[in-house]
Scaffold this motif. Structure first.
Motif, short mmCIF file in Angstrom:
data_model
loop_
_atom_site.label_atom_id
_atom_site.label_comp_id
_atom_site.label_asym_id
_atom_site.label_seq_id
_atom_site.Cartn_x
_atom_site.Cartn_y
_atom_site.Cartn_z
N VAL A 112 -4.38 -73.05 4.81
CA VAL A 112 -3.19 -73.85 5.13
C VAL A 112 -3.12 -74.14 6.62
O VAL A 112 -2.81 -75.26 7.03
CB VAL A 112 -1.92 -73.12 4.66
CG1 VAL A 112 -0.65 -73.83 5.15
CG2 VAL A 112 -1.90 -73.01 3.14
N PHE A 113 -3.45 -73.15 7.44
CA PHE A 113 -3.44 -73.35 8.89
C PHE A 113 -4.45 -74.43 9.29
O PHE A 113 -4.14 -75.31 10.11
CB PHE A 113 -3.77 -72.03 9.59
CG PHE A 113 -3.91 -72.15 11.07
CD1 PHE A 113 -2.79 -72.34 11.88
CD2 PHE A 113 -5.15 -72.09 11.68
CE1 PHE A 113 -2.92 -72.45 13.26
CE2 PHE A 113 -5.29 -72.20 13.04
CZ PHE A 113 -4.17 -72.39 13.84
N ALA A 114 -5.65 -74.38 8.72
CA ALA A 114 -6.67 -75.38 9.05
C ALA A 114 -6.26 -76.77 8.58
O ALA A 114 -6.50 -77.76 9.28
CB ALA A 114 -8.01 -74.98 8.42
N TRP A 115 -5.63 -76.86 7.41
CA TRP A 115 -5.20 -78.16 6.91
C TRP A 115 -4.10 -78.75 7.78
O TRP A 115 -4.13 -79.94 8.10
CB TRP A 115 -4.72 -78.01 5.47
CG TRP A 115 -4.22 -79.29 4.88
CD1 TRP A 115 -4.97 -80.36 4.48
CD2 TRP A 115 -2.85 -79.65 4.63
NE1 TRP A 115 -4.16 -81.36 4.00
CE2 TRP A 115 -2.85 -80.96 4.08
CE3 TRP A 115 -1.64 -79.01 4.81
CZ2 TRP A 115 -1.68 -81.62 3.73
CZ3 TRP A 115 -0.47 -79.66 4.45
CH2 TRP A 115 -0.50 -80.96 3.92
N LEU A 116 -3.14 -77.93 8.16
CA LEU A 116 -2.05 -78.43 9.00
C LEU A 116 -2.53 -78.77 10.41
O LEU A 116 -1.96 -79.65 11.06
CB LEU A 116 -0.92 -77.40 9.06
CG LEU A 116 -0.12 -77.24 7.77
CD1 LEU A 116 0.88 -76.11 7.90
CD2 LEU A 116 0.60 -78.55 7.43
#
Length: 376
Positions: A127-131
């Motif tokens: 999720v961190f990488a996507w955001l």
């Protein structure tokens, strides 16, 4: 950044504009409003069942009353006091108890998963990488503005304004519950941060506040705005409750998303903050309804209470936007830039009680950028 990530980032930047962002927010608000509008329908459908249960409750209370009168027993007297309450109130207490147990279970489960570096941690990094791929200049500014709504300055301003209003109206019991909600939630957050000692994805904080689990913003926004909505909705018709609850849900959700977008928290941090905040509301709300009952309508004046809180939010946000927002935005961007060139890897936990090295945070993956803003 890999080719796939770069391609995804290009697609996202192509369609994610201020207009689409506002449209998504409006759609979320509309769906929330529609879902909450189903609650009165559900209440109407359950009303015959509640009445049927209430007849059985009254019969049981009458039968138990004669037995307790003949042979006084402590357990029987306690059961009789419970049965003397309205059935709808008993069902609400049971529902609040279920919410409390569920939120407590979620919080314990998340803490265990994080401590064991389990599957939840991998989802956090995804999720961190996507955001991170969504970062744009205008969205940075919007998210920093939203995250300030759950920050210390605005939360303290709302807390003090509401407490002062309740004291002025001489609603002393409600004022004590309000203070217990805010201060107790904050104490729980600090204790969990110290116990878990989990570093943030990126950080503009130092010391204890460089730890991320659970999210202080998520907990604070849930308790501050959620318990305020609880007080405003007591003894109000559904045409008042639904807009208040919808606005609260949208505001609290937006603050949580802003913390994820800015890279200050992992997804599990925000989820844990929500679980802790909701459990705290269920606990104090049930205690207030059960032990004290709703205060007289005129003592709290829910509509005026809402105006007081809104004025506090606008005044505090105006000050923050005028004097702090540009500097705060720059600090968030510096923290993000410090992580852009580094590969994303699972962040190990620091031993409980340990303090991050001076001048470092994020386990050495980004510099500790001290902020003069009160940490959350």
């Amino acid at each position: 950044m890999t080719d796939a990530a770069a391609h995804a980032s290009g697609l996202i930047h192509g369609w994610l504009t201020p207009g689409t962002a506002l449209g998504l927010l409006a759609l979320f608000a509309l769906v929330t409003l529609l879902l909450l509008s189903l609650v009165p329908l559900l209440v109407a459908l359950l009303r015959p069942v509640v009445r049927w249960l209430d007849r059985w409750r009254a019969w049981g209370a009458g039968a138990l009353s004669s037995r307790v009168g003949a042979r006084p027993r402590r357990m029987g007297a306690m059961t009789l006091r419970v049965l003397e309450r309205d059935m709808a109130e008993l069902l609400l207490v049971l529902l609040a108890g279920a919410v409390l147990l569920a939120c407590g279970g979620v919080l314990v489960w998340l803490a265990g998963e994080v401590a064991e570096n389990a599957e939840v941690v991998r989802i956090d990094h995804q999720v961190f990488a996507w955001l991170r791929a969504l970062r744009t200049d205008w969205l940075d500014l919007a998210m920093v503005a939203v995250t300030e709504l759950g920050g210390a300055r605005i939360s303290v301003a709302v807390g003090v304004a509401v407490f002062a209003w309740l004291c002025w109206r001489r609603a002393w019991t409600v004022a004590l519950y309000w203070a217990a909600a805010l201060l107790g939630a904050r104490a729980c957050v600090m204790a969990l941060k110290l116990g878990m000692a989990r570093v943030r994805p990126a950080s503009i904080y130092s010391g204890l506040e460089s730890y991320s689990f659970p999210s202080g913003h998520a907990t604070s926004s849930m308790v501050t705005y959620g318990f305020l909505a609880f007080l405003m909705c007591l003894r109000q018709p559904w045409r008042v409750r639904i807009p208040v609850l919808a606005l609260t849900v949208v505001a609290v959700a937006a603050i949580g998303v802003s913390r994820l977008y800015l890279g200050m928290h992992w997804l599990s941090d925000v989820a844990a903050g929500y679980a802790l905040g909701l459990a705290w509301i269920a606990l104090l709300g049930t205690a207030y309804r059960t032990l004290h009952g709703p205060a007289p309508h005129g003592s709290v004046a829910p509509s005026r209470l809402g105006v007081v809180a809104a004025v506090a939010v606008v005044a505090a946000f105006g000050y923050v936007a005028w004097s702090r927002l540009p500097d705060t935005l720059q600090r968030y961007r510096q923290a993000d830039a410090a992580t852009q060139a580094l590969p994303l890897r699972p962040a190990p936990l620091i031993a409980a009680g340990a303090t991050p090295a001076t001048g470092r945070s994020c386990d050495g993956r980004c510099p500790a950028l001290r902020s003069d803003s009160p940490p959350r």
